[in-house]
Design an enzyme around this catalytic site. Sequence first.
Site, PDB file in Angstrom:
ATOM      1  N   ASN A  88       1.046  -1.252  -0.100  1.00  0.00           N
ATOM      2  CA  ASN A  88      -0.139   0.146   0.169  1.00  0.00           C
ATOM      3  C   ASN A  88       0.873   1.135  -0.060  1.00  0.00           C
ATOM      4  O   ASN A  88       2.209   1.218  -0.003  1.00  0.00           O
ATOM      5  CB  ASN A  88      -0.906   0.144   1.278  1.00  0.00           C
ATOM      6  N   HIS A 118      24.406   2.649  10.389  1.00  0.00           N
ATOM      7  CA  HIS A 118      25.713   3.406  10.650  1.00  0.00           C
ATOM      8  C   HIS A 118      26.246   3.068  11.993  1.00  0.00           C
ATOM      9  O   HIS A 118      25.520   2.815  12.750  1.00  0.00           O
ATOM     10  CB  HIS A 118      25.452   5.172  10.522  1.00  0.00           C
ATOM     11  N   THR A 168      12.530  -5.531  15.943  1.00  0.00           N
ATOM     12  CA  THR A 168      13.943  -5.335  16.200  1.00  0.00           C
ATOM     13  C   THR A 168      14.652  -7.004  16.177  1.00  0.00           C
ATOM     14  O   THR A 168      15.611  -6.987  16.091  1.00  0.00           O
ATOM     15  CB  THR A 168      13.998  -4.859  17.528  1.00  0.00           C
ATOM     16  N   LYS A 169      14.012  -7.872  16.179  1.00  0.00           N
ATOM     17  CA  LYS A 169      14.427  -9.451  16.369  1.00  0.00           C
ATOM     18  C   LYS A 169      13.587 -10.205  15.436  1.00  0.00           C
ATOM     19  O   LYS A 169      12.400 -10.032  15.058  1.00  0.00           O
ATOM     20  CB  LYS A 169      14.281  -9.846  17.936  1.00  0.00           C
ATOM     21  N   ARG A 186       0.583 -13.885  20.210  1.00  0.00           N
ATOM     22  CA  ARG A 186       0.004 -15.180  20.234  1.00  0.00           C
ATOM     23  C   ARG A 186       0.442 -15.984  18.962  1.00  0.00           C
ATOM     24  O   ARG A 186       1.002 -15.233  18.113  1.00  0.00           O
ATOM     25  CB  ARG A 186      -1.340 -15.230  20.653  1.00  0.00           C
TER      26      ARG A 186
HETATM   27  C1  LIG Z   1      -2.355  -4.413   3.179  1.00  0.00           C
HETATM   28  C2  LIG Z   1      -3.183  -2.955   4.148  1.00  0.00           C
HETATM   29  O1  LIG Z   1      -3.309  -2.016   3.508  1.00  0.00           O
HETATM   30  S1  LIG Z   1      -4.055  -3.437   5.671  1.00  0.00           S
HETATM   31  C3  LIG Z   1      -4.631  -1.917   6.220  1.00  0.00           C
HETATM   32  C4  LIG Z   1      -4.032  -1.466   7.497  1.00  0.00           C
HETATM   33  N1  LIG Z   1      -4.483  -2.130   8.418  1.00  0.00           N
HETATM   34  C5  LIG Z   1      -3.563  -2.457   9.684  1.00  0.00           C
HETATM   35  O2  LIG Z   1      -2.573  -2.034   9.461  1.00  0.00           O
HETATM   36  C6  LIG Z   1      -4.174  -3.129  10.506  1.00  0.00           C
HETATM   37  C7  LIG Z   1      -3.284  -3.984  11.508  1.00  0.00           C
HETATM   38  N2  LIG Z   1      -3.900  -4.855  12.506  1.00  0.00           N
HETATM   39  C8  LIG Z   1      -3.366  -5.007  13.651  1.00  0.00           C
HETATM   40  O3  LIG Z   1      -2.434  -4.259  13.894  1.00  0.00           O
HETATM   41  C9  LIG Z   1      -4.338  -5.832  14.638  1.00  0.00           C
HETATM   42  O4  LIG Z   1      -4.178  -5.227  15.813  1.00  0.00           O
HETATM   43  C10 LIG Z   1      -3.793  -7.328  14.714  1.00  0.00           C
HETATM   44  C11 LIG Z   1      -4.202  -8.005  13.413  1.00  0.00           C
HETATM   45  C12 LIG Z   1      -2.441  -7.556  15.235  1.00  0.00           C
HETATM   46  C13 LIG Z   1      -5.071  -8.014  15.909  1.00  0.00           C
HETATM   47  O5  LIG Z   1      -4.451  -9.169  16.019  1.00  0.00           O
HETATM   48  P1  LIG Z   1      -5.527 -10.036  17.173  1.00  0.00           P
HETATM   49  O6  LIG Z   1      -4.859 -11.181  17.433  1.00  0.00           O
HETATM   50  O7  LIG Z   1      -6.974 -10.056  16.552  1.00  0.00           O
HETATM   51  O8  LIG Z   1      -5.279  -9.046  18.375  1.00  0.00           O
HETATM   52  P2  LIG Z   1      -6.304  -8.575  19.487  1.00  0.00           P
HETATM   53  O9  LIG Z   1      -7.083  -7.191  18.937  1.00  0.00           O
HETATM   54  O10 LIG Z   1      -7.293  -9.454  20.097  1.00  0.00           O
HETATM   55  O11 LIG Z   1      -5.307  -7.880  20.558  1.00  0.00           O
HETATM   56  C14 LIG Z   1      -4.496  -8.725  21.517  1.00  0.00           C
HETATM   57  C15 LIG Z   1      -3.567  -7.890  22.418  1.00  0.00           C
HETATM   58  O12 LIG Z   1      -2.754  -7.320  21.592  1.00  0.00           O
HETATM   59  C16 LIG Z   1      -2.792  -5.695  21.452  1.00  0.00           C
HETATM   60  N3  LIG Z   1      -2.550  -5.316  20.059  1.00  0.00           N
HETATM   61  C17 LIG Z   1      -3.187  -5.764  19.206  1.00  0.00           C
HETATM   62  N4  LIG Z   1      -2.584  -4.953  18.018  1.00  0.00           N
HETATM   63  C18 LIG Z   1      -1.654  -4.227  18.444  1.00  0.00           C
HETATM   64  C19 LIG Z   1      -0.842  -3.187  17.790  1.00  0.00           C
HETATM   65  N5  LIG Z   1      -0.745  -2.717  16.509  1.00  0.00           N
HETATM   66  N6  LIG Z   1       0.236  -2.619  18.568  1.00  0.00           N
HETATM   67  C20 LIG Z   1       0.187  -2.935  20.007  1.00  0.00           C
HETATM   68  N7  LIG Z   1      -0.589  -3.872  20.569  1.00  0.00           N
HETATM   69  C21 LIG Z   1      -1.456  -4.643  19.851  1.00  0.00           C
HETATM   70  C22 LIG Z   1      -4.108  -5.412  21.863  1.00  0.00           C
HETATM   71  O13 LIG Z   1      -4.124  -4.052  22.432  1.00  0.00           O
HETATM   72  C23 LIG Z   1      -4.248  -6.493  22.891  1.00  0.00           C
HETATM   73  O14 LIG Z   1      -3.580  -6.380  24.367  1.00  0.00           O
HETATM   74  P3  LIG Z   1      -4.377  -6.856  25.691  1.00  0.00           P
HETATM   75  O15 LIG Z   1      -4.422  -8.429  25.438  1.00  0.00           O
HETATM   76  O16 LIG Z   1      -3.210  -6.098  26.564  1.00  0.00           O
HETATM   77  O17 LIG Z   1      -5.843  -6.093  25.607  1.00  0.00           O
END
Ligand SMILES: CC(=O)SCCNC(=O)CCNC(=O)[C@H](O)C(C)(C)COP(=O)(O)OP(=O)(O)OC[C@H]1O[C@@H](n2cnc3c(N)ncnc32)[C@H](O)[C@@H]1OP(=O)(O)O
Length: 207
Positions: A88, A118, A168-169, A186
């Site tokens: 994207n 660097h 980072t890893k 998970r």
């Molecule tokens: C190709 C494209 O153009 S896509 C368009 C752009 N879209 C995106 O970038 C969306 C990306 N999606 C995400 O980041 C989502 O959060 C996912 C897919 C990682 C969610 O995964 P799931 O397994 O459903 O996670 P869920 O929402 O149940 O959250 C689990 C825990 O992780 C945390 N968590 C989820 N996503 C993030 C994140 N990005 N950063 C930090 N923590 C996060 C949640 O807060 C939650 O924490 P808790 O247990 O303390 O409450």
Amino acid sequence: MNRNTVNHKKRMLAGLPYIADMGGLAQERMQCKRKIWEFNNLHPDNASRIPELVRGIFGSAGEGAYIEAPFHCDYGTNITVGKNFFANYNLTILDVAPVVIGDNVMIAPNVSIYTAGHPVHPDSRNSGYEYGMPITIGNNVWIGGSVTILPGVHIGDNCVIGGGSVVTKDIESDTIVAGNPAHVIRKITSEDRDYYFKNRKFDVMDY
Ligand SMILES: CC(=O)SCCNC(=O)CCNC(=O)[C@H](O)C(C)(C)COP(=O)(O)OP(=O)(O)OC[C@H]1O[C@@H](n2cnc3c(N)ncnc32)[C@H](O)[C@@H]1OP(=O)(O)O
């Protein structure tokens, strides 16, 4: 051995300290900039040319590789993507070392993939030497918006990198990671197959 007696391109690609403006590297980056300019200035009516232009920039690209402009990289020739690659808006790849990306990889907006770095000590940093460490991304990986992937990182197959993460890893296959620094949220299991978002099940059969 000093900077005047070595092959800087070979050293760059081998992960050794090199000088970015020696050994024809600046000219190679200039060639890349011309191709990127053409890509980033493509009229929307000519979008059918995107796959052809992407193939012309990358070292190799599988069938169906597609990028939304704007896109930026240093050399292009050091990037390999598999089939059905989708990126994207606003992907930046600093490809001073090889970046190898598998099949069916989706990249959200504003992602940065940095092989370059660097030295941390100012004297050695100011000497002009820098380095690149290869990055690999497996098959079937979804990288969320505004993710940064740092030098030398290897991401396994079937991973999801949450939006805003700094990786980072290395990341094991079949894992969801998120955060800064990215940590495992998970594993992805067969139970995930029936859901499209959190606890929402698919209401269609062909997923
Ligand atoms: C190709 C494209 O153009 S896509 C368009 C752009 N879209 C995106 O970038 C969306 C990306 N999606 C995400 O980041 C989502 O959060 C996912 C897919 C990682 C969610 O995964 P799931 O397994 O459903 O996670 P869920 O929402 O149940 O959250 C689990 C825990 O992780 C945390 N968590 C989820 N996503 C993030 C994140 N990005 N950063 C930090 N923590 C996060 C949640 O807060 C939650 O924490 P808790 O247990 O303390 O409450």
